[in-house]
Design a protein around this motif. Sequence first.
Motif, PDB file in Angstrom:
ATOM      1  N   SER A 144       0.847  -1.196   0.000  1.00 33.99           N
ATOM      2  CA  SER A 144       0.000   0.000   0.000  1.00 33.99           C
ATOM      3  C   SER A 144       0.880   1.242   0.000  1.00 33.99           C
ATOM      4  N   GLY A 145       0.266   2.386  -0.250  1.00 31.48           N
ATOM      5  CA  GLY A 145       1.026   3.632  -0.233  1.00 31.48           C
ATOM      6  C   GLY A 145       1.687   3.898   1.109  1.00 31.48           C
ATOM      7  N   GLY A 146       0.950   3.639   2.188  1.00 27.30           N
ATOM      8  CA  GLY A 146       1.522   3.852   3.517  1.00 27.30           C
ATOM      9  C   GLY A 146       2.692   2.928   3.787  1.00 27.30           C
ATOM     10  N   GLN A 147       2.580   1.675   3.323  1.00 29.20           N
ATOM     11  CA  GLN A 147       3.692   0.742   3.493  1.00 29.20           C
ATOM     12  C   GLN A 147       4.904   1.166   2.675  1.00 29.20           C
ATOM     13  N   GLN A 148       4.671   1.618   1.442  1.00 29.99           N
ATOM     14  CA  GLN A 148       5.784   2.085   0.617  1.00 29.99           C
ATOM     15  C   GLN A 148       6.484   3.277   1.256  1.00 29.99           C
ATOM     16  N   GLN A 149       5.709   4.179   1.867  1.00 28.64           N
ATOM     17  CA  GLN A 149       6.336   5.334   2.491  1.00 28.64           C
ATOM     18  C   GLN A 149       7.160   4.931   3.711  1.00 28.64           C
ATOM     19  N   ARG A 150       6.686   3.933   4.441  1.00 29.67           N
ATOM     20  CA  ARG A 150       7.475   3.448   5.585  1.00 29.67           C
ATOM     21  C   ARG A 150       8.756   2.759   5.109  1.00 29.67           C
ATOM     22  N   VAL A 151       8.689   2.082   3.968  1.00 30.22           N
ATOM     23  CA  VAL A 151       9.912   1.520   3.384  1.00 30.22           C
ATOM     24  C   VAL A 151      10.871   2.647   2.992  1.00 30.22           C
ATOM     25  N   ALA A 152      10.323   3.721   2.428  1.00 30.39           N
ATOM     26  CA  ALA A 152      11.159   4.858   2.036  1.00 30.39           C
ATOM     27  C   ALA A 152      11.853   5.466   3.256  1.00 30.39           C
ATOM     28  N   ILE A 153      11.155   5.516   4.382  1.00 32.30           N
ATOM     29  CA  ILE A 153      11.770   6.024   5.614  1.00 32.30           C
ATOM     30  C   ILE A 153      12.878   5.077   6.072  1.00 32.30           C
ATOM     31  N   ALA A 154      12.609   3.772   6.028  1.00 31.72           N
ATOM     32  CA  ALA A 154      13.631   2.792   6.405  1.00 31.72           C
ATOM     33  C   ALA A 154      14.851   2.901   5.492  1.00 31.72           C
ATOM     34  N   ARG A 155      14.602   3.104   4.210  1.00 32.34           N
ATOM     35  CA  ARG A 155      15.715   3.251   3.260  1.00 32.34           C
ATOM     36  C   ARG A 155      16.577   4.461   3.617  1.00 32.34           C
ATOM     37  N   ALA A 156      15.939   5.571   3.974  1.00 33.17           N
ATOM     38  CA  ALA A 156      16.701   6.761   4.360  1.00 33.17           C
ATOM     39  C   ALA A 156      17.496   6.515   5.645  1.00 33.17           C
TER      40      ALA A 156
END
Length: 248
Positions: A144-156
């Motif tokens: 989901s979009g929210g999950q993708q954004q949390r992955v983006a935070i983890a990536r950072a």
Amino acid sequence: MADTAIKVHVQDLHKSYGNTEVLKGLNLDVKNNEVVCMIGPSGSGKSTFLRCLTDLEVPSKGQIVINGYDLSDAKTNIDLVRENIGMVFQHFNLFPNMNVLQNITLAPIQLKKMTPAKAEKTARDLLDQVGLADKATALPTALSGGQQQRVAIARALAMHPKIMLFDEPTSALDPEMVGDVLDVMKQLARDGMTMIVVTHEMGFAKEVADRVVFMADGLIRESGAPKDIFEHPQNPRLQDFLNKVINV
């Protein structure tokens, strides 16, 4: 800089595109472990300001010092400065052909020369931190979009940044997904991460920010503690903005 507690120092920052001046002389210092939320109407220059901090946009005039490095100094290694800044955008920008684990480990392995084993352990720890431990092998399209954004935070976070910048990280999400992303950001704030957050989430700014900065028309119009900004706004432009977005 003499004050080592200052992580971000901005002085007389201007940015123009042709004859259009987007930033008209910004001054801002952000201390270590401080959470600064930037609010204001669309088009006020908030996102441009964040992009200037990572040299994605080159200022027309002014000084930016990040972690003691002057971005305008030709001797400054911009890539090295960027390695210590995590940035999360409105859109997730995950590589669609890589699974979640590969998205998170790519930069640490290539830029910080981390071993694949260590990078994977870090990535799995971060996925656990953002509540996505079971999504390590999933492709972004399956999230989901929210999950993708949390992955983006983890990536950072995988780059172990000293500063995190967030550019309206929940604006592209469905309302029911916003809370999970904000919860991750709240935990980062509690852990002492230095953060600059451009946001339309007034409740988040009230709860988490050490300082709220209101921007309008390319200028910082008012800055202060959340209680002062939201309960006792002084600037007429801020008063008008708050009347439109929340009940004050």
